[in-house]
Design a protein around this motif. Sequence first.
Motif, PDB file in Angstrom:
ATOM      1  N   THR A  49       0.308  23.813  -1.304  1.00 14.63           N
ATOM      2  CA  THR A  49       1.615  23.804  -0.702  1.00 14.63           C
ATOM      3  C   THR A  49       1.525  23.601   0.949  1.00 14.63           C
ATOM      4  O   THR A  49       2.373  23.191   1.533  1.00 14.63           O
ATOM      5  CB  THR A  49       2.670  24.702  -1.110  1.00 14.63           C
ATOM      6  N   GLN A  50       0.521  24.215   1.448  1.00 18.68           N
ATOM      7  CA  GLN A  50       0.522  24.650   2.980  1.00 18.68           C
ATOM      8  C   GLN A  50       0.032  23.349   3.574  1.00 18.68           C
ATOM      9  O   GLN A  50      -1.100  22.800   3.407  1.00 18.68           O
ATOM     10  CB  GLN A  50      -0.462  25.644   3.419  1.00 18.68           C
ATOM     11  N   ARG A  51       0.661  22.477   4.532  1.00 20.57           N
ATOM     12  CA  ARG A  51       0.266  21.465   5.179  1.00 20.57           C
ATOM     13  C   ARG A  51      -0.529  22.090   6.508  1.00 20.57           C
ATOM     14  O   ARG A  51      -0.411  22.966   6.979  1.00 20.57           O
ATOM     15  CB  ARG A  51       1.374  20.660   5.552  1.00 20.57           C
ATOM     16  N   THR A  52      -1.380  21.035   6.856  1.00 20.14           N
ATOM     17  CA  THR A  52      -2.083  21.249   8.210  1.00 20.14           C
ATOM     18  C   THR A  52      -1.522  20.641   9.463  1.00 20.14           C
ATOM     19  O   THR A  52      -0.878  19.332   9.186  1.00 20.14           O
ATOM     20  CB  THR A  52      -3.627  21.266   8.245  1.00 20.14           C
ATOM     21  N   ILE A  53      -1.958  20.955  10.649  1.00 23.47           N
ATOM     22  CA  ILE A  53      -1.542  20.486  11.648  1.00 23.47           C
ATOM     23  C   ILE A  53      -2.024  18.734  11.747  1.00 23.47           C
ATOM     24  O   ILE A  53      -1.186  17.816  12.182  1.00 23.47           O
ATOM     25  CB  ILE A  53      -2.030  20.914  13.157  1.00 23.47           C
ATOM     26  N   GLU A  54      -3.353  18.777  11.289  1.00 26.19           N
ATOM     27  CA  GLU A  54      -3.704  17.522  11.215  1.00 26.19           C
ATOM     28  C   GLU A  54      -3.033  16.423  10.344  1.00 26.19           C
ATOM     29  O   GLU A  54      -2.823  15.145  10.443  1.00 26.19           O
ATOM     30  CB  GLU A  54      -5.313  17.370  10.558  1.00 26.19           C
ATOM     31  N   GLU A  95      -5.830   7.851  11.494  1.00 26.80           N
ATOM     32  CA  GLU A  95      -7.167   7.339  11.943  1.00 26.80           C
ATOM     33  C   GLU A  95      -7.433   6.173  11.248  1.00 26.80           C
ATOM     34  O   GLU A  95      -6.876   6.182  10.234  1.00 26.80           O
ATOM     35  CB  GLU A  95      -8.270   8.153  12.294  1.00 26.80           C
ATOM     36  N   SER A 100     -11.401  26.675   6.059  1.00 25.72           N
ATOM     37  CA  SER A 100     -11.762  28.000   6.805  1.00 25.72           C
ATOM     38  C   SER A 100     -11.659  29.276   5.755  1.00 25.72           C
ATOM     39  O   SER A 100     -11.297  29.022   4.490  1.00 25.72           O
ATOM     40  CB  SER A 100     -10.425  28.564   7.749  1.00 25.72           C
ATOM     41  N   TYR A 115      -0.160  15.582  10.625  1.00 22.12           N
ATOM     42  CA  TYR A 115       0.933  15.017  11.568  1.00 22.12           C
ATOM     43  C   TYR A 115       0.318  14.369  12.617  1.00 22.12           C
ATOM     44  O   TYR A 115       0.954  13.889  13.486  1.00 22.12           O
ATOM     45  CB  TYR A 115       2.025  16.421  11.890  1.00 22.12           C
ATOM     46  N   LEU A 116      -1.083  14.395  12.682  1.00 17.84           N
ATOM     47  CA  LEU A 116      -1.591  13.463  13.713  1.00 17.84           C
ATOM     48  C   LEU A 116      -1.490  12.099  13.268  1.00 17.84           C
ATOM     49  O   LEU A 116      -1.565  11.683  11.996  1.00 17.84           O
ATOM     50  CB  LEU A 116      -2.937  14.066  14.038  1.00 17.84           C
TER      51      LEU A 116
END
Lengths: 245, 428
Positions: free
Chosen positions: B407-412, B418, B276, B414-415
């Motif tokens: 360093t910043q992880r994203t919500i994805e 696939e 983003s 932890y899904l």
Amino acid sequence: MFKARIKADVLREVITVVGTLVEEVKLNISSDGLSLRAVDPAHVAMVELVLKAGAFEELKATACEIGVDIDKFREMLKLARAGSVLRLSHDEDKNKLVVTIDNLTRRMSLVDTAGMSDPKVPNVNLPAKVRVKTEELNQGIRASESISDHIALIATADMFELSAEGETDSVSLKLPKDLLEALECKDTVKSLFSLDYFSNMVKSVGNAPSVTLNLGTDYPVRIEFDLAGGEGYVKYLLAPRIEND
Amino acid sequence: MREGLFSGDTGNRCVVCKGSKMLCGKDRCPILVKHFAQLRARTLVDRLDIEGSSPPGVFVGQYGYPKVFVGPLIPPVTGDTEVMDTPEMWLGRSIDEIVDFRTQLVRGMHAVDVFDVETGGRTVDLVREMALAASPAEAEAEFQRKPRGRLVLDDEVQPFGPSAPLKSLDVGSIKVDHRIEKPFYDTDLRAREAVLDLYGDGVFLSRIQKAFSVGAFGLGRNRRFVPTRWSITAVDDTIGKQLREKVKRLPLIDEYRIYESWTLDNRFIVLLMPTSWRYELVEAWYPNTVWNPDGTDIMMISSHEFYGGRKDYAEIGGCYYAARLATCEHLLRLQRQAGCVILREAHSGYIMPVGVWNVRENVRNAYKGPHLSFPTLAAALEHIRTRLDIRMKKWLRTSRILADIRTQRTIEDYLPVEPQAKEAEGVG
């Protein structure tokens, strides 16, 4: 069909929470109430929110989806007087939301929900659970803001800690078990988070006196609190920062 | 290391060197470059009046605000002088050329209260009219004293030559740019809308900025002179913000991209990332460049914003907004959203500041060129490492955006994974 009456204060709580992460959101409405899920543009955090039928003064609805622009609600809510009750109804023919406060009516154009899919919620297993006073948490956040852009949340068997490390200074908020409303933690857990996100989330808590944090090690945090005096709830999920060198 | 030979301050060194031994480490002697250009101007304007074709150019000073000096920039030559005050045409020219024609621009000064846009008298009226001109305007100025020869250098504003208080000003017929004329006469149109409309009409930024500086836009009662220095950033910021909001609605690019530009011994590496909107400009000043004249260490500085933008003025100055504008322009052309980090190395050949335009046009130039694509951040950084002299570690330590991405992880993350797992990102 959607027709409801709701206190401005309750709606304001919802809008504050959602506005923390997104500017537009899809509301899922049914006779049971209102629910939504949203992920912020950077995909770092998400929110799930439920407002039960009991949070409304009156609710008549069949299942439907409405896409709304948060800013428009903010503008309307600014005009609400203390104790105002808003009337909401969905004009399906024109696809507008009709919002009435006192003698004032705004016909809001809606956001197309076609491109707004419900985000998937990760199924994270968080071993520690801490229930802490909102006030305490806010104090820790304010102290950290001048020092660092990230914080550590730590839970052990007998305490909870929020700490920030700056280049020269550090801050630590330590709450032993007896100052917490609840603490369930076997092994020590610790994760780092962006202070910006965490702070905005906690600031959106509103009237809930306490907040539940679900924690793991180098793992997301789930922040839960009540809305509308228990007639609803919010679950935030915030992804951690992981220092890799 | 030369301390044993010539102890003492830099002044000493210059005396010994006299511009011949390059003891200060610069490619060319800044004093000579300045002097050389100044000499040329001095012989041309060693008198109490000047006659020439203004590009058109005007300058609004900032000292003494809200009492400021406004006035025309007039070279002692006639003809098509447009290039002299149109930075959009300067890319690819050498620092000497730019200094040469900028030094010829003599600045007339006329004291005025910034709010006296309508009631400032004839000179003020003429200066404002010149700022709206579509083509060079014949101008004749008489000064109260001989223009003092001094090349004015500034990190934000392009350099210009000697200046003197105006005694009188005469301007031949002016052909006003009809596109600018419209918002000028519309005193109900906000300055912001005027700037955005003109940009949309394809008017050069330098033109919009010039008109902006003489208070040509905005609600009638709000109109005022805006110091040139401020007006450059005001225009870059206003347009950049508008474009940024459009960019934020676009789908992400699907790869890491690197663009590059290298002029006036400034190296620009632009990294676009599939995230983003976020943006950062990181600058590294070698010792002996304009802003690190005596240092022995490379100085690094950066400003950034995340998705929500920033509220305070960027630490590194107007160039932040200039490069952001160029970036948003490109993303809109691509119809894609991306995160952007620009790395700038100012090398020792960059001996004097030439203004913010250098950053804007360089970054625009980078986006015009071909780009390289990379599947991961690690691969992209590995390429950047080969294009810049400063070690990657230093860049990574300075850049907030790169630190965040790594360093910043994203919500994805932890899904459930696939089948076609997404490629591991980040570097070790």
